[in-house]
Design a protein around this motif. Structure first.
Motif, short mmCIF file in Angstrom:
data_model
loop_
_atom_site.label_atom_id
_atom_site.label_comp_id
_atom_site.label_asym_id
_atom_site.label_seq_id
_atom_site.Cartn_x
_atom_site.Cartn_y
_atom_site.Cartn_z
N ILE A 1 -6.86 2.07 11.30
CA ILE A 1 -5.70 1.93 10.79
C ILE A 1 -5.85 2.29 9.14
CG2 ILE A 1 -4.34 -0.03 9.62
CD1 ILE A 1 -5.19 -1.85 11.78
N LEU A 2 -4.71 2.95 8.59
CA LEU A 2 -4.81 3.83 7.31
C LEU A 2 -4.56 2.72 6.31
CD1 LEU A 2 -5.24 6.42 6.10
CD2 LEU A 2 -2.82 6.91 6.49
N PRO A 3 -5.43 2.44 5.41
CA PRO A 3 -5.15 1.77 4.08
C PRO A 3 -4.69 2.84 3.13
CG PRO A 3 -7.48 2.27 4.23
CD PRO A 3 -6.93 2.98 5.58
N LEU A 4 -3.41 2.35 2.54
CA LEU A 4 -2.77 3.05 1.65
C LEU A 4 -2.38 2.40 0.63
CD1 LEU A 4 -0.06 4.73 4.01
CD2 LEU A 4 -2.17 5.81 3.13
N GLN A 5 -2.66 2.66 -0.78
CA GLN A 5 -2.48 2.27 -1.97
C GLN A 5 -1.39 2.60 -2.99
OE1 GLN A 5 -6.08 0.55 -3.31
NE2 GLN A 5 -5.57 0.98 -5.53
N PHE A 6 -0.49 1.69 -3.34
CA PHE A 6 0.50 2.07 -4.31
C PHE A 6 -0.14 2.58 -5.48
CE2 PHE A 6 3.03 -1.34 -2.11
CZ PHE A 6 3.94 -0.78 -1.62
N LEU A 7 0.80 3.67 -6.14
CA LEU A 7 0.06 4.29 -7.17
C LEU A 7 0.14 3.20 -8.49
CD1 LEU A 7 1.83 7.81 -7.27
CD2 LEU A 7 -0.36 6.99 -6.41
N PRO A 8 -0.86 3.39 -9.38
CA PRO A 8 -0.91 2.36 -10.50
C PRO A 8 0.43 2.25 -11.15
CG PRO A 8 -2.62 4.07 -10.67
CD PRO A 8 -1.74 4.34 -9.51
N GLY A 9 0.87 0.98 -11.21
CA GLY A 9 2.07 0.37 -11.93
C GLY A 9 2.95 0.40 -11.18
N GLU A 10 2.85 0.65 -9.62
CA GLU A 10 4.06 0.56 -8.96
C GLU A 10 3.74 -0.53 -7.73
OE1 GLU A 10 5.73 5.34 -8.54
OE2 GLU A 10 4.87 4.48 -6.85
N SER A 11 4.51 -0.95 -7.25
CA SER A 11 4.54 -2.12 -6.13
C SER A 11 5.77 -1.97 -5.24
CB SER A 11 4.26 -3.58 -6.77
OG SER A 11 5.50 -4.03 -7.47
N ARG A 12 5.53 -2.94 -4.37
CA ARG A 12 6.81 -3.03 -3.48
C ARG A 12 8.01 -3.66 -4.23
NH1 ARG A 12 9.03 -7.26 -1.47
NH2 ARG A 12 7.78 -8.76 -2.46
N GLU A 13 7.77 -4.50 -5.24
CA GLU A 13 8.74 -5.13 -5.95
C GLU A 13 9.31 -3.94 -6.88
OE1 GLU A 13 5.88 -8.58 -4.96
OE2 GLU A 13 5.91 -6.59 -5.51
N SER A 14 8.61 -3.37 -7.48
CA SER A 14 9.07 -2.27 -8.48
C SER A 14 9.90 -1.13 -7.85
CB SER A 14 7.96 -1.67 -9.20
OG SER A 14 7.00 -0.95 -8.43
N LEU A 15 9.47 -0.84 -6.42
CA LEU A 15 10.35 -0.03 -5.79
C LEU A 15 11.45 -0.45 -5.11
CD1 LEU A 15 7.20 2.10 -4.20
CD2 LEU A 15 8.64 2.90 -6.04
N GLY A 16 11.65 -1.82 -5.21
CA GLY A 16 12.90 -2.30 -4.70
C GLY A 16 12.71 -2.49 -2.81
N LEU A 17 11.51 -2.40 -2.28
CA LEU A 17 11.31 -2.61 -0.97
C LEU A 17 11.15 -4.08 -0.65
CD1 LEU A 17 8.41 -0.09 -0.57
CD2 LEU A 17 10.83 0.38 -0.48
N ASP A 18 12.17 -4.28 0.58
CA ASP A 18 12.25 -5.74 1.10
C ASP A 18 11.65 -5.70 2.40
OD1 ASP A 18 14.22 -4.60 2.65
OD2 ASP A 18 15.77 -5.88 1.69
N GLY A 19 11.01 -4.57 3.21
CA GLY A 19 10.55 -4.66 4.34
C GLY A 19 11.50 -4.34 5.59
N THR A 20 12.80 -4.25 5.11
CA THR A 20 13.84 -3.97 6.23
C THR A 20 14.06 -2.39 6.62
OG1 THR A 20 15.70 -4.02 4.83
CG2 THR A 20 15.17 -6.03 5.83
N GLU A 21 13.30 -1.77 5.84
CA GLU A 21 13.60 -0.20 5.95
C GLU A 21 12.58 0.21 6.95
OE1 GLU A 21 13.09 -1.86 1.53
OE2 GLU A 21 12.04 -1.84 3.26
N LEU A 22 13.13 1.56 7.31
CA LEU A 22 12.37 2.54 8.32
C LEU A 22 11.47 3.30 7.47
CD1 LEU A 22 15.05 3.48 10.72
CD2 LEU A 22 13.06 2.26 11.36
N TYR A 23 10.07 3.32 7.75
CA TYR A 23 9.36 4.05 7.10
C TYR A 23 8.66 5.38 7.56
CZ TYR A 23 9.30 -0.19 4.13
OH TYR A 23 9.42 -1.24 3.33
N ASP A 24 8.68 6.51 6.88
CA ASP A 24 8.16 7.70 7.28
C ASP A 24 6.91 7.97 6.48
OD1 ASP A 24 9.90 8.11 9.33
OD2 ASP A 24 11.53 9.25 7.96
N ILE A 25 5.76 8.19 6.91
CA ILE A 25 4.57 8.41 6.11
C ILE A 25 4.09 9.96 6.49
CG2 ILE A 25 2.09 7.92 5.62
CD1 ILE A 25 3.08 4.99 6.42
N GLU A 26 4.10 10.85 5.40
CA GLU A 26 3.77 12.16 5.54
C GLU A 26 2.70 12.75 4.82
OE1 GLU A 26 7.52 13.86 4.36
OE2 GLU A 26 8.40 13.56 6.12
N GLY A 27 1.66 13.52 5.46
CA GLY A 27 0.53 14.01 4.76
C GLY A 27 -0.77 13.72 5.77
#
Length: 908
Positions: free
Chosen positions: A828-854
């Protein structure tokens, strides 16, 4: 592995009672201008010796040694390979480890390899200590009855361990009813310096280890380097793989002064936990130094070291000194071993004296121990320390603000003052006029438990003296309090009996209920029926007070919402008072038969009373007698069936042990990692989500997915046992993932427990049922979280469970050390928000579809990846995250789909 190379000319000999032993001298690095040994933290000196002894040009390179030898504060992180001398396990984590090894043997056989290649290459000790539950309490029969029930429940698990003991080399098992792994390790297993035959010659080197329990760090109090790792990592180490790590920062904690009268080692560790959590030491070594060390007994040091996970550090290390030698003698170690420890450590610069120069540290904090005061921690986290005199108001505030109550079984009115919430009825209850009726604030559980404190004679003797004085004053524990005492070794009972204190503890119903990890791990058993009925009918907020190290939500008991950590004497004090909303600094504990008030200060033991009792009763012979036949076990253990053969015979009908699917149909070559497309969030979580939230260890709910699975297979509710005991069956564990009754998934607002919303239809269902539906739809899953994701216990099922549910990535603001590596260990890939960012600051509520590239292509440690979150209205949020794969070895594990898959492919 390539042959070792003495490129630094450090190889030499040391005369021992067994003749000359090979050593690798650290001073040779100093002679060559590579190091100033006295300026290195003691913990890094031991790590440096480990590298120096294992230089082979492949796993350990000369430049790795040079980098660590030249370590200075602020040095660039560098990956190194640590080769521990041994591994310790407890049964909750040891059973799944044995299951995994058995499954690897089965896979090796299927793939045409030699199953015996799956075998521990270094010594492994497993202590069965986590399976006893407090079913019976308050009677002389409690211990025997609980042990009888333990064997009834766990016969299949114990038979597996008996098989492992026979089938694997280097694998010893300490039977049930002996003690807690960390206390057994401290009192018996650890040698501080090892003498071991290797390649036809005897070598001397520091005792080092990893363990599958986060409180493995207790052994740091003895000057032994070691910490908790995930079970998956421990299995790889057993199989000869190095433990990959970055050279850590080392935070020095300078201790001055001495503990004042009335304060205990428990109070000290709660203060340190609060202090270091505020500082932030996750992923760092903590090392104690300063003149205050010479005032601390070794058990006091072990108490501080034990709670390293609570303050977030990888370790809490104390160097070897005269107190270490005194403890080794006092616990019955052989004199020639004590002399070896002294001689080796002094020659290698590993021995601390009051005149030793202070090492350099990445950062330094100071604590004057004379400022430590009696305290508790709670109601939900170990770092939330509350001075004794503030417990009443703190609880009342939590009652209103955290639990929405005003006291006495009522919801808090809007705008009510929490300071006056308890009301007159609570005061009457505190004065003993409650007639056994429960209300908010009642102490439902009082448990002297956990290796943290039961390993420390000062607090155990202190509890016994307080009990004696309370009985002499005519005090009694409130009738509704479930009391228990579960020492970490049988030695505790021996010295309490010799001191004449055990009868007084029993008079207050603190009978021995078992020798193992009970209430602290969630094995508190059910509340008495009358108490449980009142709590459920009134939705009451009742409390547990325990001398443990963990008080997370939902861990101690499903019906107990407020949990407080305290020293053993304070556990008894709150059992006598019966409530949390009393001020034990000023209010009476209770009243004697003549109606006179009895105050805590009147019965609190003095340090001189404690010292005199310990000096009179604690003898090396007690330890020698108890540990002389530590691996034998009683007649129940000896009478268990022992399956034969190199391969374990899986039983399809078993509800305890099943072959896990991790290696079934595993291809010889791993598929290339791919980007994650159109993933759904299975859970959206807040801060400080613990491994207990992700994979609970306690009771299995009868109406949840795991409970239904067991009932469908004919298992009655009374025989469910716990999640911890069912960790050998992936079918139970994947159904119990995210099943903690206190989990709050923001995708399913208004719910508590293992619920989520299946998307896009929005139907609320259990997380397990939603995961099954997503799997059938071919939808990958992610988890969103806040800070400190995966804090708490070392728990591989907190990674295995999400993996089996289809979770491919966890995106959080920060990760606790062990859980992050466990996630990678399961692919399982652990991914960390960049400093100063969070789910709340980005306006994410979890209902989105997520693409993770790289991920596809040339993924590197610490890479920056791109995430695209697509909302249902067509809008989207793009942001970047850091891949928390920190080392090339971790990357190799991830590319293989997990660390054990990587090991299996290597062995093939």
């Amino acid at each position: 592995m390539a042959a070792r190379s003495d490129v630094f000319g450090a190889r030499g000999t040391l005369e021992t009672a067994r003749g000359p032993a090979v050593v690798y001298r650290l001073r040779r690095l100093e002679d060559q201008g590579l190091a100033s040994i006295d300026r290195l933290p003691f913990s890094l000196r031991i790590l440096l010796e480990n590298l120096l002894r294992h230089v082979d040009g492949y796993v350990v390179r000369p430049e790795d040694v040079e980098a660590l030898a030249r370590w200075k504060p602020g040095a660039e992180p560098r990956e190194i390979a640590f080769m521990p001398a041994r591994v310790v396990l407890q049964d909750f984590t040891g059973v799944p480890a044995a299951v995994d090894l058995a499954a690897m043997r089965s896979a090796m056989k299927r793939m045409g390899g030699d199953p015996k290649k799956i075998n521990p290459l270094i010594p492994v000790d497993l202590v069965i200590d986590h399976s006893v539950q407090v079913d019976l309490f308050g009677t002389q029969y409690a211990f025997l009855g609980n042990v009888e029930k333990e064997f009834e429940r766990n016969r299949e698990r114990y038979a597996l361990l008996r098989w492992a003991q026979k089938a694997f080399d280097n694998f010893r098992v300490v039977p049930p009813g002996t003690g807690i792994v960390h206390q057994v390790n401290l009192e018996y297993l650890a040698s501080v310096v090892q003498l071991r035959e290797q390649g036809g010659e005897v070598a001397a080197f520091p005792d080092t280890l990893v363990g599958t329990d986060s409180h493995t760090t207790m052994i740091n109090g003895l000057g032994v380097l070691g910490w908790g790792v995930g079970g998956i990592e421990a299995e790889a180490v057993m199989l000869g793989q190095p433990y990959s790590m970055l050279i850590p920062e080392v935070v020095g904690v300078r201790l001055t002064g001495r503990l004042p009268e009335g304060a205990t080692a428990t109070d000290l560790v709660l203060r340190v936990t609060e202090m270091l959590r505020k500082k932030g030491v996750v992923g760092k070594f903590v090392e104690y130094f300063g003149p205050g060390l010479s005032t601390l007994s070794l058990p006091d040091r072990a108490t501080l070291a034990n709670m390293s996970p609570e303050y977030g550090a990888t370790m809490g290390f104390f160097p070897v000194d005269d107190e270490t030698l005194a403890y080794l003698r006092g616990t019955g170690r052989e004199e020639e071993q004590v002399r070896l420890v002294e001689r080796y450590c002094k020659e290698q610069g590993l021995f601390r004296t009051d005149g030793s120069p202070d090492p350099q540290y990445s950062d330094v904090l100071e604590l004057d121990m004379s400022t430590v005061e009696p305290s508790l921690a709670g109601p939900r986290r170990p770092q939330d320390r509350v001075p004794l005199g503030q417990v009443k108001t703190s609880f009342q505030k939590a009652l209103a603000e955290s639990f929405g109550r005003s006291g006495n079984g009522h919801a808090a009115p809007a705008g009510s003052d929490p300071a006056s919430a308890a009301g007159s009825e609570a005061g009457a209850a505190a004065n003993g006029s409650d007639n056994g009726r429960l209300s908010d604030g009642a102490v439902a559980i009082a448990a002297i438990t956990s290796c943290t404190n039961t390993s420390n004679p000062s607090v155990m003797v202190g509890a016994g003296i307080l009990a004696r004085k309370a009985v002499e004053r005519g005090l009694r524990v409130k009738p509704y309090v479930k009391t228990s005492m579960a020492p970490g070794s049988r030695v505790v009972t021996d010295y309490l009996q010799a001191a004449g204190l055990l009868p007084y503890l029993e008079a207050l119903r603190f009978h021995v209920v078992g020798y193992g990890c009970t209430t602290c791990i969630g094995n508190s058993g059910q509340l008495p029926e009358a108490s449980a009925k009142q709590v459920e009918e009134g939705n009451l907020v009742v409390a547990a007070v325990l001398s443990g190290n963990r008080n997370f939500e939902g861990r101690i008991n499903p019906l107990v919402k407020a949990n407080y950590l305290a020293s053993p004497p304070l556990v008894i004090a709150y059992a006598l008072a019966g409530r949390m909303d009393v001020d034990l600094a000023t209010d009476p504990l209770g009243y004697d038969p003549n109606g006179r008030p009895v105050y805590l200060k009147e019965i609190w033991p003095t340090q001189e009373e404690i010292r005199e009792t310990i000096d009179r009763t604690l003898r090396p012979e007690i330890f020698r007698n108890r540990y002389g036949q530590v691996f034998e076990g009683d007649e129940r253990w000896k009478g268990l069936p022992v399956p034969k053969g190199d391969l374990y015979e899986w039983d399809a009908a078993s509800t305890y042990i099943q072959e896990p699917p991790f290696f079934v149909d595993m291809p010889l070559d791993p598929p290339a990692p791919a980007d994650i497309r159109s993933a759904r969030a299975l859970a959206v979580l807040g801060d400080s989500i613990t491994t207990d939230h992700i994979s609970p260890a306690g009771a299995i709910a009868k109406d949840g997915p795991a409970g239904r699975y067991l009932q469908e297979r004919g298992v009655g509710v009374a025989d469910f046992n716990t999640y911890g005991s069912r960790r050998g069956n992936h079918e139970v564990m994947m159904r119990g993932t995210f099943a903690n009754i206190r989990l709050r998934n923001l995708l399913a607002p208004g719910t508590e427990g293992g619920w989520t919303r299946h998307l896009p239809d929005g139907k609320v269902m259990t997380l397990y049922d939603a995961a099954v539906a997503y799997r059938q739809e071919g939808v990958p899953l992610v988890v969103l979280a806040g800070r400190e994701y995966g804090t708490g216990s070392s728990r591989d099922w907190a990674a295995k469970g999400p993996y089996l549910l289809g979770v491919q990535a966890a995106i959080a603001e920060s990760f606790e050390r062990i859980h992050r590596s466990n996630l990678i260990g399961m692919g399982i890939l652990p991914l960390q928000f960049l400093p100063g960012e969070s789910r709340e600051s980005l306006g994410l509520d979890g209902t989105e579809l997520y693409d993770i590239e790289g991920i596809a292509g040339d993924l590197q440690p610490g890479a920056t990846l791109s995430v695209q979150a697509r909302r249902g209205d067509g809008s989207e949020v793009r942001f970047q995250v850091t891949a928390r794969i920190d080392t090339p070895v971790e990357l190799e594990s991830y590319r293989n789909g997990g660390i054990l898959q990587a090991v299996l492919r290597k062995l093939l």
